[in-house]
Design a protein around this motif. Sequence first.
Motif, PDB file in Angstrom:
ATOM      1  N   PHE A  67      21.820 -69.728   9.678  1.00  0.00           N
ATOM      2  CA  PHE A  67      21.749 -69.606  10.608  1.00  0.00           C
ATOM      3  C   PHE A  67      21.898 -70.839  12.517  1.00  0.00           C
ATOM      4  N   GLY A  68      23.060 -71.184  12.563  1.00  0.00           N
ATOM      5  CA  GLY A  68      22.638 -72.532  13.685  1.00  0.00           C
ATOM      6  C   GLY A  68      23.593 -71.808  14.940  1.00  0.00           C
ATOM      7  N   LEU A  69      22.645 -71.094  15.707  1.00  0.00           N
ATOM      8  CA  LEU A  69      23.101 -70.342  17.128  1.00  0.00           C
ATOM      9  C   LEU A  69      23.158 -71.162  18.409  1.00  0.00           C
ATOM     10  N   LEU A  70      24.129 -71.059  19.098  1.00  0.00           N
ATOM     11  CA  LEU A  70      24.352 -71.603  20.280  1.00  0.00           C
ATOM     12  C   LEU A  70      24.439 -70.655  21.119  1.00  0.00           C
ATOM     13  N   ILE A  71      24.339 -70.561  22.467  1.00  0.00           N
ATOM     14  CA  ILE A  71      24.222 -69.502  22.937  1.00  0.00           C
ATOM     15  C   ILE A  71      23.820 -70.008  24.893  1.00  0.00           C
ATOM     16  N   GLU A  72      26.089 -69.731  25.662  1.00  0.00           N
ATOM     17  CA  GLU A  72      25.022 -70.206  27.108  1.00  0.00           C
ATOM     18  C   GLU A  72      24.231 -69.361  27.948  1.00  0.00           C
ATOM     19  N   GLU A  73      23.695 -69.923  28.944  1.00  0.00           N
ATOM     20  CA  GLU A  73      22.569 -68.986  28.914  1.00  0.00           C
ATOM     21  C   GLU A  73      22.589 -67.820  30.101  1.00  0.00           C
ATOM     22  N   TYR A  74      24.173 -68.153  29.980  1.00  0.00           N
ATOM     23  CA  TYR A  74      24.305 -66.706  30.937  1.00  0.00           C
ATOM     24  C   TYR A  74      25.024 -65.271  30.393  1.00  0.00           C
ATOM     25  N   VAL A  75      24.371 -65.822  28.641  1.00  0.00           N
ATOM     26  CA  VAL A  75      24.500 -64.637  27.932  1.00  0.00           C
ATOM     27  C   VAL A  75      22.938 -64.166  28.652  1.00  0.00           C
ATOM     28  N   LEU A  95      13.873 -71.015  28.917  1.00  0.00           N
ATOM     29  CA  LEU A  95      15.267 -70.463  29.245  1.00  0.00           C
ATOM     30  C   LEU A  95      14.946 -69.293  28.989  1.00  0.00           C
ATOM     31  N   ILE A  96      14.645 -68.785  27.973  1.00  0.00           N
ATOM     32  CA  ILE A  96      14.766 -67.006  27.427  1.00  0.00           C
ATOM     33  C   ILE A  96      13.355 -66.854  28.376  1.00  0.00           C
ATOM     34  N   LEU A  97      12.537 -68.309  28.993  1.00  0.00           N
ATOM     35  CA  LEU A  97      11.426 -67.131  28.927  1.00  0.00           C
ATOM     36  C   LEU A  97      11.936 -66.917  30.583  1.00  0.00           C
ATOM     37  N   SER A  98      12.303 -67.519  31.342  1.00  0.00           N
ATOM     38  CA  SER A  98      12.884 -67.469  32.470  1.00  0.00           C
ATOM     39  C   SER A  98      13.584 -66.524  32.924  1.00  0.00           C
ATOM     40  N   ALA A  99      14.864 -65.874  32.121  1.00  0.00           N
ATOM     41  CA  ALA A  99      15.868 -64.729  31.974  1.00  0.00           C
ATOM     42  C   ALA A  99      15.080 -63.599  31.825  1.00  0.00           C
ATOM     43  N   LEU A 100      13.557 -63.806  31.113  1.00  0.00           N
ATOM     44  CA  LEU A 100      12.870 -62.255  30.579  1.00  0.00           C
ATOM     45  C   LEU A 100      11.848 -61.742  32.702  1.00  0.00           C
ATOM     46  N   ASP A 101      11.336 -63.812  32.956  1.00  0.00           N
ATOM     47  CA  ASP A 101      11.028 -63.363  34.397  1.00  0.00           C
ATOM     48  C   ASP A 101      11.677 -62.654  35.435  1.00  0.00           C
TER      49      ASP A 101
END
Length: 282
Positions: free
Chosen positions: A171-179, A273-279
């Motif tokens: 898998f190659g996954l590209l995700i916008e931070e907004y998501v 960035l994922i951890l920032s969204a979690l926080d």
Amino acid sequence: MPSSPSSSVVEARKALARRLKDLRKDAGLTGEELSVRCGWGASKTSRIQSADRAPSESDIRTWCTACGAEDQIPDLIAAARAVDSMYTEWRQLERNGLRAAQESVTALYERTRLIRVYASRVLPGMVQTREYTAAVLRSIQRDRVGVDDVDEAVQVRMDRQKALLSGRHRFGLLIEEYVLRAAVCDPEAMADQLDRLMSVSARSFVSLGVIPLGAGRSCLPAEDFYMFDDTEVAVELTSGYLRITQPTEIADYDRAFNNLAGMAVHGAKARALILSALDALG
């Protein structure tokens, strides 16, 4: 056939129109003479030949009979159905419920070895938790689907996910931070979803890139699209589902994916960035 922005659909319609026009010419008929034999106006013949009007299966039968080419009917009808299958409105695809829509793509996922996804609205299905999937499909069901089989549709996606994450696919996954920050479900479920994304991204067969909100852009966000090896692209339009199989257009999406990947951060920066969204969920 519904109109769509895809050149694949346009070119396929033109190819069918050319075949019908060639049959008329091979029969030695003018457009006027064919129209008389078919029992319709000359304008209809002209529009079919120029691909401005998609012929119905009845039109194809009548046209071939008028040209003495009845043996071409099955092949031309099959070609017309293939054109129709390139673009499907959501209301048609989901007319029997969301479970059937989920099941319709299972074989495509199973035979694909490299799946690349660009997600600008919701997380890709193969990394979703059950609660996140339920929230997404429930929203769709309320908006446009009369049949309520959300629970069954969720189970189909979960079963497919197990097979996809077995290690036989890449898998190659590209995700916008907004998501990562979109409130698709309640905070607790969203936190579980982000934990799940962190876990999946650590697997050796998954490459995850996150495009930061403030990233300099060489191209604008696009509709979500899924690339299946180098043979097919599925684009989730607002109005429907678009299948792209024309090599030149697949190459366009390949370039777009690479451009988007160049704007993304990977590895530790993506996880940050994922951890920032979690926080931010508190």
